[in-house]
Enzyme design. Sequence first.
Site, short mmCIF file in Angstrom:
data_model
loop_
_atom_site.label_atom_id
_atom_site.label_comp_id
_atom_site.label_asym_id
_atom_site.label_seq_id
_atom_site.Cartn_x
_atom_site.Cartn_y
_atom_site.Cartn_z
N ASP A 82 0.85 -1.20 0.00
CA ASP A 82 0.00 0.00 0.00
C ASP A 82 0.88 1.25 0.00
O ASP A 82 1.72 1.42 0.89
CB ASP A 82 -0.90 -0.03 1.25
N HIS A 83 0.67 2.11 -0.99
CA HIS A 83 1.41 3.38 -1.10
C HIS A 83 2.92 3.18 -0.94
O HIS A 83 3.56 3.85 -0.13
CB HIS A 83 0.92 4.40 -0.07
ZN LIG Z 1 -4.48 5.26 0.12
#
Ligand SMILES: [Zn+2]
Length: 285
Positions: A82-83
């Site tokens: 994530d990210h």
């Molecule tokens: Zn996000």
Amino acid sequence: MLVNMTQILKDAEAGGYAIGCINTPNLETIRGVLAAAEEVNVPIIIDHAQVHDENGIKVEVIGPLMVEYAKKAKVPVCVHVDHGSDFSFIIRCLRAGFSSVMYDLSALPYEQNLSKVKEFTEYAHKAGISVEAELGIMTLAMGEGWTHETIKTTFTDPQQAADFAERSGVDALAVCFGTAHGIYAEPPVLDIQRVRDIRAAMPDTTRVVMHGGSGVDEKQVQEAITAGVSKLNYYSYLGMAATENMAKMLSGEGRQRQWHENQEAQVDFIKEYAKHVLTVFKNGK
Ligand SMILES: [Zn+2]
């Protein structure tokens, strides 16, 4: 079963529902979320955020657990970054066995974001790894320097989304149309027509992703899914609810004597909370 996100998102779009993507920065959340997905009988994406790695548990510890639980689950599970903006973080996640990556270079100028993501996607696809990128700038929660008017300047342009998706070949693209990360200071108002326009403009090999899903009212969430969102990121409000539950539990008579017994109660709470969220994402299907 461990999968990447390509097929489960394709099936979701065809079926008119969305796949939940939930951060699992500890064992209780992994167990609660996967038990929820099994009971609701939907595929799921669990992910580890670079910011959680920097401020909490490292992927070398939590990553192998995520992957092992995914392999043993009765539903398809994608284990996703994530990210990830630091390449070294992404490599560490892939070494832990992740099947999918969000390479978030949205802070870079458009062409730089595109060329780096395109190069990464070519390598990733050869290894069976699916890729998500981000276009537009996802702000922190509304009210913290942003209004419903000024946030519109960060919204993703549908034609630019189409150009990015075609040239980069990404499987999924996170776009901005009114959601924000973290806790909302004001109720969000989504630009649903923009989701329809982005979906219509992009090639059908790239799915639309909504971040900041927690804290948005269920009606708007389902409108966004019907308009074309296939992957829905959700965490902040689950994390907050689990904290409130623990505070209530520890201060009440329902408190258990042993720490592990209280943790088990948290797994049950997270499971029930996630079951509700995943049922909303099924969008009546
Ligand atoms: Zn996000």
